[in-house]
Design a protein around this motif. Sequence first.
Motif, PDB file in Angstrom:
ATOM      1  N   GLN A 196     -44.583   3.609 -14.701  1.00  0.00           N
ATOM      2  CA  GLN A 196     -44.665   4.665 -15.697  1.00  0.00           C
ATOM      3  C   GLN A 196     -43.323   5.363 -15.881  1.00  0.00           C
ATOM      4  N   THR A 197     -42.478   5.304 -14.843  1.00  0.00           N
ATOM      5  CA  THR A 197     -41.186   5.971 -14.886  1.00  0.00           C
ATOM      6  C   THR A 197     -40.128   5.068 -14.263  1.00  0.00           C
ATOM      7  N   ALA A 243     -46.648  14.715 -15.240  1.00  0.00           N
ATOM      8  CA  ALA A 243     -46.692  14.592 -13.783  1.00  0.00           C
ATOM      9  C   ALA A 243     -48.125  14.328 -13.330  1.00  0.00           C
ATOM     10  N   GLN A 244     -48.280  13.527 -12.261  1.00  0.00           N
ATOM     11  CA  GLN A 244     -49.596  13.166 -11.742  1.00  0.00           C
ATOM     12  C   GLN A 244     -49.644  13.460 -10.256  1.00  0.00           C
ATOM     13  N   TRP A 284     -50.102  -4.108 -10.374  1.00  0.00           N
ATOM     14  CA  TRP A 284     -50.722  -2.854  -9.964  1.00  0.00           C
ATOM     15  C   TRP A 284     -49.950  -1.691 -10.590  1.00  0.00           C
ATOM     16  N   HIS A 285     -50.652  -0.606 -10.881  1.00  0.00           N
ATOM     17  CA  HIS A 285     -50.066   0.528 -11.583  1.00  0.00           C
ATOM     18  C   HIS A 285     -49.399   1.479 -10.590  1.00  0.00           C
ATOM     19  N   VAL A 286     -48.149   1.800 -10.849  1.00  0.00           N
ATOM     20  CA  VAL A 286     -47.347   2.640  -9.959  1.00  0.00           C
ATOM     21  C   VAL A 286     -47.084   3.980 -10.635  1.00  0.00           C
ATOM     22  N   PRO A 287     -47.620   5.081 -10.081  1.00  0.00           N
ATOM     23  CA  PRO A 287     -47.351   6.414 -10.643  1.00  0.00           C
ATOM     24  C   PRO A 287     -45.952   6.885 -10.242  1.00  0.00           C
ATOM     25  N   PRO A 288     -45.512   8.020 -10.752  1.00  0.00           N
ATOM     26  CA  PRO A 288     -44.175   8.523 -10.390  1.00  0.00           C
ATOM     27  C   PRO A 288     -44.022   8.858  -8.909  1.00  0.00           C
ATOM     28  N   ALA A 289     -45.132   9.092  -8.188  1.00  0.00           N
ATOM     29  CA  ALA A 289     -45.044   9.460  -6.766  1.00  0.00           C
ATOM     30  C   ALA A 289     -46.107   8.714  -5.978  1.00  0.00           C
ATOM     31  N   LEU A 331     -41.280   7.646  -3.146  1.00  0.00           N
ATOM     32  CA  LEU A 331     -42.194   7.146  -2.117  1.00  0.00           C
ATOM     33  C   LEU A 331     -41.995   7.955  -0.839  1.00  0.00           C
ATOM     34  N   THR A 332     -43.076   8.582  -0.345  1.00  0.00           N
ATOM     35  CA  THR A 332     -43.050   9.320   0.917  1.00  0.00           C
ATOM     36  C   THR A 332     -43.766   8.490   1.976  1.00  0.00           C
ATOM     37  N   VAL A 333     -43.073   8.202   3.073  1.00  0.00           N
ATOM     38  CA  VAL A 333     -43.598   7.312   4.115  1.00  0.00           C
ATOM     39  C   VAL A 333     -43.862   8.104   5.389  1.00  0.00           C
ATOM     40  N   ASP A 334     -45.035   7.879   5.975  1.00  0.00           N
ATOM     41  CA  ASP A 334     -45.362   8.403   7.300  1.00  0.00           C
ATOM     42  C   ASP A 334     -45.982   7.248   8.073  1.00  0.00           C
ATOM     43  N   ASP A 335     -45.139   6.539   8.842  1.00  0.00           N
ATOM     44  CA  ASP A 335     -45.593   5.321   9.522  1.00  0.00           C
ATOM     45  C   ASP A 335     -45.306   5.418  11.017  1.00  0.00           C
ATOM     46  N   ALA A 336     -46.223   4.886  11.820  1.00  0.00           N
ATOM     47  CA  ALA A 336     -46.052   4.835  13.268  1.00  0.00           C
ATOM     48  C   ALA A 336     -46.421   3.450  13.767  1.00  0.00           C
ATOM     49  N   CYS A 337     -45.508   2.836  14.505  1.00  0.00           N
ATOM     50  CA  CYS A 337     -45.764   1.557  15.177  1.00  0.00           C
ATOM     51  C   CYS A 337     -46.161   0.463  14.184  1.00  0.00           C
TER      52      CYS A 337
END
Length: 224
Positions: A146-147, A102-103, A121-126, A152-158
């Motif tokens: 890697q997995t 885990a990273q 581009w390198h994509v980690p597990p999270a 993916l956790t998103v926090d987007d506004a406008c």
Amino acid sequence: MEARDLRVSDAERDHVGELLQRAVGQGMLSLGEFTERMDTVLAAKTRGELNAVLVDLPGMQIDPAYVTGVHPPVPHPPAPHAAGVPAAPGPAMPPAMGGYPAQQPLVIRGRMSTVTRKGRWHVPPALTLDTRMGSTTLDFTEAVMQTQVVHLTVDDACGSVTLVLPEEATADLNDIDTVGGSVSNKVRTGPPYGPLHLVVRGRVRFGSITARYPFGTALRRMLG
């Protein structure tokens, strides 16, 4: 010089923008009023101008730390190998899979800008996406995974978020909260899951998030 005449920083503008978003969620502002006040926030140069967009909103006020100019110190965890001091626990992570440890999640931030990740581009597990009033494209078609499962956790506004997945990939966008926004999943959700399964959660306020395959995928499938 009075406090209302002091210059403001981008952090203060972001803070007031979040207060306005909260007011919309509580029904105190319409989308049109929110847009007008956000224009004022982005153009504000002094604290007095920032306060003007909050004066008629009960319970909404600038954090006292900004008004006094004294910000609370950010706590730093003790060194993990300090004598007699256990390492401070980090944020919760999805379990390691496929033999990879885990990273810490990769954090991608953007403010009123265009953010793009593409190619190898390198994509980690999270991953964590923290964006405001911009355009973001995450292209996983040639990314190095890697997995099989990526969170993916998103926090987007406008803003607008586009996720481009390989042709056999699957995605789950069912755990996204929206306020005046939209979620569009144009890829398979599984099961069975594809070689990449993207699990997206978080919130989108007055913006959009779309998961799709590369352009031309449907035509290639029809042609075999």
